[in-house]
Design an enzyme around this catalytic site. Structure first.
Site, short mmCIF file in Angstrom:
data_model
loop_
_atom_site.label_atom_id
_atom_site.label_comp_id
_atom_site.label_asym_id
_atom_site.label_seq_id
_atom_site.Cartn_x
_atom_site.Cartn_y
_atom_site.Cartn_z
CG HIS A 108 -1.87 1.14 1.23
ND1 HIS A 108 -2.93 1.25 0.36
CD2 HIS A 108 -1.87 2.29 1.96
CE1 HIS A 108 -3.57 2.39 0.57
NE2 HIS A 108 -2.94 3.04 1.54
CB ALA A 141 -11.92 -9.69 5.63
N GLY A 142 -10.33 -6.51 5.76
CA GLY A 142 -10.62 -5.07 5.75
C GLY A 142 -9.96 -4.36 4.58
#
Ligand code: GAR
Length: 187
Positions: A108, A141-142
């Site tokens: 990210h 899962a976020g």
């Protein structure tokens, strides 16, 4: 160590991994590269490098759960040790996280937990931070959440645009991703 890399766009970070493997500086096997849409340069460059590729086109699946299942199957068939989200702009289902628990790695372009989401560079610039950077982490899962593996800070310069800043972050991001993959392969 076998990896499957998931992309949604240009795959420039993936190219750095391909180059590191080709030069022998990274001892990893790229089992396949997958995308969630047709026509990505990431898939094109992977095919050009002789890698196996697949597309699980999000738009072809009116029912989201069907896409989730198809993605899981398309990745699992390659039996990867790790799945790398390298500019993959979809949140995967909990079933995917369960199948690759602790083995799904995301990069990210911000210092998480700051500025998650699709516009990490733009949001950091808009906020006015003087330092941002990149994060490689185990994804859950976020949205860009999960245990952080490594980070590199990158200074924001006067006059930076989203593009100039993102390019400098990507230079750091490529180095960090290759470093982390090397560490995982030796673990
Ligand atoms: C990378 O900077 C990656 O961190 C980012 O997309 C870019 C992909 O570049 N991912 C995210 O923003 C995920 N939230 P690339 O396709 O040229 O490698």
């Amino acid at each position: 160590m076998r990896i499957v890399v998931l992309v949604s766009g240009t795959g420039s970070n993936l190219q750095a991994v391909i180059d590191a493997v080709a030069s022998g500086s990274l001892d990893v096997e790229i089992a396949a590269v997958g995308a969630d849409r047709q026509g990505t340069y990431g898939i094109e460059r992977s095919a050009a490098a002789g890698l196996e590729t697949f597309v699980v086109n999000f738009k072809d699946y009116p029912v989201r759960a069907d896409w989730d299942a198809a993605l899981l199957d398309a990745v699992a068939v390659h039996q990867p040790d790790y799945v790398i989200s390298s500019g993959f702009m979809r949140i995967v289902a909990p079933s995917f996280i369960d199948a690759f628990a602790g083995r799904y790695v995301n990069t990210h372009p911000a210092l998480l937990p700051a500025f998650p989401g699709a516009h990490g560079v733009r949001d950091a610039l808009a906020y006015g931070v003087k330092v941002t950077g990149c994060t490689v982490h185990f994804a859950d899962a976020g949205v860009d959440t999960g245990p952080i593996i490594a980070q590199t800070p990158v200074a924001v310069l006067d006059g930076d645009t989203e593009e100039t800043l993102h390019e400098r972050i990507k230079v750091a991001e490529r180095e960090l991703l290759i470093q982390v993959l090397g560490e995982l392969s030796r673990a």
